[in-house]
Write a protein that holds these residues in place. Structure first.
Motif, mmCIF file in Angstrom:
data_model
loop_
_atom_site.group_PDB
_atom_site.id
_atom_site.type_symbol
_atom_site.label_atom_id
_atom_site.label_comp_id
_atom_site.label_asym_id
_atom_site.label_seq_id
_atom_site.Cartn_x
_atom_site.Cartn_y
_atom_site.Cartn_z
ATOM 1 N N GLU A 1 0.901 -1.195 -0.115
ATOM 2 C CA GLU A 1 0.062 -0.048 -0.150
ATOM 3 C C GLU A 1 1.016 1.190 0.030
ATOM 4 O O GLU A 1 0.642 2.059 -0.688
ATOM 5 C CB GLU A 1 -0.853 -0.088 1.379
ATOM 6 N N VAL A 2 1.937 1.381 0.674
ATOM 7 C CA VAL A 2 2.672 2.525 0.945
ATOM 8 C C VAL A 2 3.377 2.718 -0.487
ATOM 9 O O VAL A 2 3.570 3.794 -1.136
ATOM 10 C CB VAL A 2 3.934 2.158 2.083
ATOM 11 N N ILE A 3 3.961 1.506 -1.135
ATOM 12 C CA ILE A 3 4.634 1.989 -2.356
ATOM 13 C C ILE A 3 3.650 2.034 -3.552
ATOM 14 O O ILE A 3 3.788 3.042 -4.091
ATOM 15 C CB ILE A 3 5.277 0.313 -2.673
ATOM 16 N N THR A 4 2.186 1.470 -3.685
ATOM 17 C CA THR A 4 1.310 1.862 -4.353
ATOM 18 C C THR A 4 1.016 3.238 -4.400
ATOM 19 O O THR A 4 0.825 3.994 -5.326
ATOM 20 C CB THR A 4 0.212 0.856 -4.309
ATOM 21 N N ALA B 1 1.291 6.213 -6.938
ATOM 22 C CA ALA B 1 0.046 7.024 -7.418
ATOM 23 C C ALA B 1 0.183 8.570 -7.110
ATOM 24 O O ALA B 1 -0.732 9.260 -7.494
ATOM 25 C CB ALA B 1 -1.299 6.261 -6.856
ATOM 26 N N GLY B 2 0.915 8.921 -6.258
ATOM 27 C CA GLY B 2 1.029 10.085 -5.794
ATOM 28 C C GLY B 2 0.072 10.651 -4.689
ATOM 29 O O GLY B 2 -0.562 11.651 -4.543
ATOM 30 N N ARG B 3 -0.333 9.396 -3.934
ATOM 31 C CA ARG B 3 -1.418 9.639 -2.802
ATOM 32 C C ARG B 3 -0.887 9.332 -1.436
ATOM 33 O O ARG B 3 -0.077 8.795 -1.433
ATOM 34 C CB ARG B 3 -2.779 8.982 -3.387
ATOM 35 N N ALA B 4 -1.553 9.632 -0.611
ATOM 36 C CA ALA B 4 -1.491 9.442 0.941
ATOM 37 C C ALA B 4 -1.841 8.012 0.989
ATOM 38 O O ALA B 4 -2.948 7.231 0.502
ATOM 39 C CB ALA B 4 -2.144 10.346 1.779
ATOM 40 N N PRO B 5 -0.710 7.053 1.763
ATOM 41 C CA PRO B 5 -0.995 5.744 2.076
ATOM 42 C C PRO B 5 -2.115 5.558 2.900
ATOM 43 O O PRO B 5 -2.273 6.576 4.077
ATOM 44 C CB PRO B 5 0.392 5.254 2.546
ATOM 45 N N ARG B 6 -2.901 4.714 2.795
ATOM 46 C CA ARG B 6 -3.868 4.250 3.803
ATOM 47 C C ARG B 6 -3.481 3.140 4.973
ATOM 48 O O ARG B 6 -3.482 2.149 4.753
ATOM 49 C CB ARG B 6 -5.218 3.561 3.038
ATOM 50 N N ASP C 1 -10.366 5.793 -0.952
ATOM 51 C CA ASP C 1 -10.184 5.149 -2.085
ATOM 52 C C ASP C 1 -8.755 4.593 -2.172
ATOM 53 O O ASP C 1 -7.715 5.156 -1.623
ATOM 54 C CB ASP C 1 -10.118 6.431 -3.072
ATOM 55 N N ARG C 2 -8.561 3.386 -2.875
ATOM 56 C CA ARG C 2 -7.391 2.693 -2.809
ATOM 57 C C ARG C 2 -7.279 2.416 -4.286
ATOM 58 O O ARG C 2 -7.917 2.295 -5.022
ATOM 59 C CB ARG C 2 -7.438 1.506 -1.990
ATOM 60 N N THR C 3 -5.900 2.559 -4.741
ATOM 61 C CA THR C 3 -5.454 2.230 -6.214
ATOM 62 C C THR C 3 -4.561 0.951 -5.856
ATOM 63 O O THR C 3 -3.872 0.708 -4.934
ATOM 64 C CB THR C 3 -4.684 3.475 -6.668
ATOM 65 N N ASP C 4 -4.570 0.080 -7.244
ATOM 66 C CA ASP C 4 -3.481 -0.775 -7.046
ATOM 67 C C ASP C 4 -2.698 -0.901 -8.281
ATOM 68 O O ASP C 4 -2.897 0.249 -9.086
ATOM 69 C CB ASP C 4 -4.205 -2.349 -7.026
ATOM 70 N N LEU C 5 -1.492 -1.508 -8.449
ATOM 71 C CA LEU C 5 -0.562 -1.439 -9.641
ATOM 72 C C LEU C 5 -1.332 -1.569 -10.926
ATOM 73 O O LEU C 5 -0.783 -1.296 -11.798
ATOM 74 C CB LEU C 5 0.509 -2.395 -9.138
ATOM 75 N N SER C 6 -2.652 -2.268 -11.014
ATOM 76 C CA SER C 6 -3.046 -2.723 -12.124
ATOM 77 C C SER C 6 -3.833 -1.334 -12.880
ATOM 78 O O SER C 6 -4.294 -1.253 -13.933
ATOM 79 C CB SER C 6 -3.588 -3.933 -12.163
#
Lengths: 268, 390
Positions: free
Chosen positions: A156-159, A163-168, B293-298
């Motif tokens: 999550e931290v890497i993703t 993505a340039g967002r705050a980690p959850r 909101d959560r993003t993933d690598l895909s």
């Protein structure tokens, strides 16, 4: 398609460096535990320095630095400054890097006293009297807690970085993950000593789910009332000695736990 | 219809709703027919040292002979020789998790087009056997907060409309129970499909409260309910009502709390409060949640809803920082919202008197005691000026 490319980083793929200080390697290796996402990660990041993975070393600067381990030697106190200088975004991972680790127990002892009894040639030992988190030495951009860290949280931290967002990453107590999992509270229903009410969530209530009280591996939650928890544990029969010890685990060096354990130490 | 101090006893006779006496085999048949109808059938089991709500295979899973002892911060379960299945008060779990799960995905969007698709969870409808009257009351409160206009939550509504409720009235309340003072028990008068009263000796008075409840009851081995069965129910409920361990004086309570926002008693309770949020997690009506909101690598984006809590520092973040930085302000927010501002928002108290927040508070904080202390201080004419919201 590179996710990083979408947010317009300088390089098509950000470079990753993974550093080790005083630690067991377990946290950095948890990156490799992300087996299902490993290829995606390699597609999104260039590994520039990660000795557990490859002997190939690319010179810095690095976009993303992941630092494991605490600072326990004069040499490492200098090395962490160099790592910081070479890193755009620096994330510390694990109880060692964020709170000094189990080796922060030395902070409560005199190293000069026991080094000669442990090492045949104490003259070769050059270590600091304390084990301290990386944040005590350089500016840290994000701290990921745990002993070891939860690989899903690392992803999550890497993703989030890509993505340039705050980690959850939650900072409420373990109790909430425990309740969400439908567990029965060990403290209330069995009188088991548990640090869940003062420990940050993140592990998914791993220990309480298998009937063990929380050991506090993820360090203090955002607001803690350790004195109230100690009163409860004392009412259940915990001695001053066990109260001192329960807060001196893997995150013994976290300021809130350090303060609480010292309150129960007759010789602080 | 005359309302007794513990609800409309014998309303089944008055309104002509179908009632019958069933035995253990009838109860087992009920669970079987719920499962045959495709319901994921949940109910009380003795598990992990407490009565927990789990999926039932048959009536044999029900906690025969188990009794609980509850006190602030303490819960103990012990087995007796009693053949009764429902000799316990509520455990930590409530109906909330069945209609408002701790975690749910609301929508997702995928690269490259990022078209938003709603995720409607694909879970089978749930039936709950053994819901207590305070649990039914908790659902009515959630219905006001989440399931009614002007803002109706579709995910909540979907699960709520599908749920089948088999209530069991209370005959053995815990020391932490105060449903009588909140007007929510120990009898079940509305909001159920079937309501059971454990009469003892393996017999249950079953009353149907809906079409599906009638259908289920008709399919079970049974005998006609007689006048003495209703008399026995009245007697059991009266005894339960007189065994409430606690009470909350609701008279003028919302105003009293607002008058006492600066009462130093909040500082005292803040010394004990762990701000762990266990009270809000076990509360059958606490509905605060986060949307993240959560993003993933895909390249998939998901919006997720998770239970939140007014006990969390992060939950009070607004632009510039947290509005409730202190433990005191967060505990006070919980009590005053639940017992005062809830009335302004939803026209009801947020508390149903189940006592879960008292039992499952690791610090053993008793909200009924806190309210009584505030009232005593208020009655003494102490004034506490303007509130300091931090």
């Amino acid at each position: 398609m590179s996710v990083a490319g979408q947010v317009g980083l300088a390089h098509p793929k950000p470079s990753l460096a993974v550093w080790k200080f005083a630690s067991c390697d377990g946290c950095q290796v948890s990156l490799l535990d992300l087996e299902d996402q490993l290829l995606d990660l390699l597609g999104a990041l260039d590994i520039s320095y990660f000795l557990e993975v490859t002997r190939t070393v690319v010179d810095g600067p690095y976009d993303l630095a992941i630092v494991e381990g605490s600072v326990t030697t004069p040499a490492d106190a200098e090395r962490i400054k160099a790592v910081r200088a070479a890193s755009h975004f620096l994330v510390t991972v694990g109880a060692c890097a964020t709170a000094g680790g189990i080796q922060a127990l030395r902070n409560y002892a005199d190293t000069g006293e026991y080094v000669p009894t442990v090492y045949a040639n104490p003259a070769y030992i050059s270590s600091l009297p304390t084990s301290t988190p990386v944040s005590a030495h350089v500016t840290v951009d994000f701290e990921l807690h745990g002993c070891p860290i939860n690989p899903v949280q690392l992803l999550e931290v890497i993703t989030a970085y890509l993505a340039g967002r705050a980690p959850r990453i939650p900072d409420f107590p373990v109790c909430r993950e425990c309740k969400a999992a439908g567990n029965v509270c060990l403290l209330v229903a069995e009188g088991v000593a548990c640090l869940g009410p003062v420990t940050s969530a993140g592990c998914g209530a791993l220990c309480p789910t298998v009937g063990r009280g929380c050991f506090g591996c993820f360090g203090p939650a955002s607001t803690v009332n350790t004195a109230s928890l100690s009163s409860r544990l004392a009412a259940d029969g915990a001695s001053q000695e066990s109260l001192k010890r329960i807060f001196r685990g893997f995150t013994a060096g976290a300021p809130e736990f350090e303060k609480e354990s010292s309150r129960h130490d007759p010789q602080p | 219809m005359t309302l007794g101090p513990y609800g409309p006893l014998g309303s089944a006779l008055v309104s002509g709703v179908m009632a019958a006496i069933i035995g253990f085999d009838g109860l087992d048949g009920l669970i079987g027919s719920l499962k045959a109808r495709g319901y994921r059938t949940m109910g009380p089991v003795a598990s992990g040292g407490a009565i927990s709500i789990r999926e039932l295979k048959s009536a044999a899973d029900l906690p025969r002979g188990w009794e609980d002892e509850q006190a602030p911060g303490t819960y103990r379960l012990h087995q007796t020789a009693s053949p009764d299945l429902f000799n316990w008060a509520v455990g930590a779990g409530s109906l909330k998790a069945e209609v408002f799960p701790p975690r749910s995905i609301i929508w997702q969007a995928k690269a490259p087009g990022y078209e938003v698709e709603e995720i409607s969870d694909d879970v089978p409808p749930v039936a709950v056997v053994g819901a207590r009257p305070c649990d039914l009351a908790g659902l009515r409160v959630l219905d006001r907060a989440l399931g009614s206009p002007p803002v109706t939550d579709p995910a909540y509504r979907r699960r709520r409309d599908a749920v089948v409720l088999v209530a069991v009235e209370c005959s053995r309340p815990a020391s932490t129970c105060f449903c009588v003072s909140m007007g929510t028990g120990p009898s079940a008068s509305e909001g159920f499909d079937l309501a059971l009263t454990e009469l003892g000796g393996g017999y249950y008075l079953a009353r149907a409260g809906s079409k599906i409840g009638k259908e289920l009851l008709e399919g079970l081995s049974q005998r006609r309910a007689r006048r003495e069965d209703f008399a026995r129910r009245t007697e059991l409920l009266a005894r339960a009502a007189s065994h409430m361990g606690r009470s909350v004086d609701q008279h003028g309570l919302p105003e009293m709390l607002v008058r006492n926002l600066s009462n130093p008693l909040w500082d005292e309770v803040a010394k004990q409060c762990l701000v762990c949020g266990n009270c809000t997690a076990v509360c059958p009506t606490c509905f605060c949640s986060n949307f993240e909101d959560r993003t993933d690598l895909s390249g998939t984006v998901q919006r997720e809803r998770t239970w939140a809590s007014c006990a969390d520092l992060a939950y009070s973040y607004v632009h510039g920082g947290p509005v409730r930085a202190s433990i005191k302000s967060r505990y006070r927010q919980w009590v005053t919202h639940k017992f005062s501002w809830w009335w302004d928002q939803f026209g009801t108290s947020g508390c149903v008197g189940c006592g879960r927040c008292i039992t499952w508070c690791p610090a053993g904080i008793d909200v009924t005691e806190e309210i009584a202390a505030l009232r005593a201080s208020d009655n003494a004419g102490e004034t506490h000026g303007e509130a300091h919201l931090q």
